[in-house]
Design an enzyme around this catalytic site. Structure first.
Site, PDB file in Angstrom:
ATOM      1  CB  ALA A  68      -0.919  -0.004   1.211  1.00 25.85           C
ATOM      2  CD  GLU A  82      -2.998  -7.938   2.262  1.00 23.27           C
ATOM      3  OE1 GLU A  82      -3.701  -8.261   3.231  1.00 23.27           O
ATOM      4  OE2 GLU A  82      -2.793  -6.746   1.923  1.00 23.27           O
ATOM      5  CD  GLU A  96       0.424  -6.107   5.641  1.00 25.67           C
ATOM      6  OE1 GLU A  96      -0.108  -6.112   4.520  1.00 25.67           O
ATOM      7  OE2 GLU A  96       1.122  -7.070   6.070  1.00 25.67           O
TER       8      GLU A  96
END
Length: 297
Positions: free
Chosen positions: A98, A146, A167
Site C-alpha cells: 500500500a 496480498e 504490516e
C-alpha cells in the site's frame, strides 16, 4: 446454495476487443500506472497486466487501484482471455504494498474506505474467471503479497524476490485478504508466525513453504520469474478453457465447505461442462488419436 452457485457460473459473454493502455515510463503525474497487453502468436490467449509506477515502486495508491479495477472489469467479460498474468514493469519490485505516503494524508474515515476498495480489488482478482498468475521478480510486500495471494498461481525469482506480510512492523495488520488467504495457503500456525513476526522470505524460502509454485534463478534482465510464469501460462493455453474455468470454480468454492458440499459443487460444475462442444472435441480427438482443438464453446 445451488441458485447462488449457478448464478456465479454463467459462461463468458461474447468477445469484445480491448484497447491496450499506454505504459508510464517515468512515473509522471497523469500517466497510466498499468498497461494491459494482449499477447499474440504462440502466446495468444495470454493477457498481461503490467504494473508500472516506478516513482512509488508500484505501491497501491488510489490511481493504481482504480486502474486495476477498471482493467479487471473489462477483461472478465472477454472469453479470449485464457490466462491473466500480473507482472511489473519496474525492475527489482513486483509491488511494494500500500502507498503509505498517500495514506498518511487520509482521514481515518478515508483510510477505512480505501482499505475496503483494496480488499475489493483482491476479491476481484481472486474471482477472475480465468486462471491468474503472479510473476514476482522483486519485492512483494504487504499488499503486494496480498495481490499475489489472490492469484491462482505464483512464480518467483529465487533470490531477488522478497515477500512478506510486514504490516505488523508498521503498526498495522494485513487488511486486503492476507489474514484469510495466507492461512488457506500455508496453514494456520505458519501463517500466524509469518504475520506476527512480519518476516520476509526469499523466493526460495517461499517455495519451500509452499507459498509459490515455482522459483527460478534470476537473469541479467531481472525478469526470469516473468518468463517462467509465461511458460506456465503456455501449458494452460491448449486445455479446454471452459473446463479450466469450471475447475477453478469447483476448487475455490469447494475449499470453503465440507467435502460433501464440495462434491455437490463439483457435480454442478461438471454438469455445466457436459453440453459443451469442447467436451465432444476432446473425446473425438482421443478416439482419432490427434491433439484436440478446443474453441471455448
Amino acid at each position: 446454495m445451488l441458485r447462488a452457485l449457478t448464478g456465479a457460473l454463467r459462461l463468458p459473454r461474447p468477445w469484445r476487443p480491448l484497447q491496450t493502455r499506454s505504459c508510464a515510463s517515468d512515473g509522471a503525474a497523469g500517466d497510466p500506472e498499468i498497461q494491459v497487453r494482449v499477447l499474440a502468436g504462440p502466446d495468444q490467449g495470454i493477457t498481461e497486466i503490467l504494473m508500472n509506477r516506478p516513482s512509488a515502486r508500484n505501491a497501491l495508491g488510489n490511481v493504481l487501484v482504480s486502474e486495476l479495477l477498471e482493467a479487471l472489469a473489462r477483461l472478465r467479460e472477454d472469453q479470449q482471455v485464457r490466462v491473466l498474468l500480473f507482472r511489473s514493469g519496474v525492475k527489482g519490485v513486483f509491488c511494494a504494498g500500500a502507498d503509505l505516503k498517500e495514506r498518511e494524508q487520509m482521514s481515518e474515515a478515508e483510510v477505512g474506505i480505501f482499505v475496503q476498495r483494496l480488499r475489493g480489488l483482491m476479491n476481484e482478482i481472486a474471482a477472475f474467471p480465468a486462471p491468474t498468475i503472479a510473476a514476482m521478480d522483486g519485492f512483494a510486500l504487504g499488499g503486494g503479497l496480498e495481490l499475489a495471494l489472490a492469484c491462482d498461481l505464483r512464480v518467483a525469482a529465487a533470490s531477488s524476490a522478497v515477500m512478506g506480510l510486514i504490516e505488523t512492523t508498521r503498526g498495522l495488520l494485513p487488511g486486503a485478504g492476507g489474514t484469510q488467504r495466507l492461512p488457506r495457503c500455508l496453514g494456520v500456525a505458519l501463517a500466524k508466525e509469518l504475520i506476527f513476526t512480519g518476516r520476509r522470505l526469499s523466493g526460495a524460502q517461499a517455495q519451500a513453504l509452499g507459498l509459490v509454485n515455482h522459483t527460478v534463478p534470476q537473469n541479467e534482465e531481472g525478469n526470469a520469474a516473468y518468463h517462467r510464469a509465461r511458460a506456465l501460462a503456455q501449458e494452460i493455453l491448449p486445455q479446454a478453457p471452459i473446463a479450466v474455468r469450471l475447475g477453478k470454480v469447483a476448487i475455490d468454492r469447494g475449499m470453503d465447505v465440507d467435502i460433501a458440499s464440495g462434491m455437490a459443487i463439483e457435480g454442478i460444475c461438471y454438469a455445466q461442462n457436459i453440453p459443451t462442444q469442447d467436451r465432444l472435441e476432446g473425446m473425438a480427438a482421443f478416439r482419432e488419436k490427434r491433439p484436440p482443438r478446443f474453441v471455448g464453446k
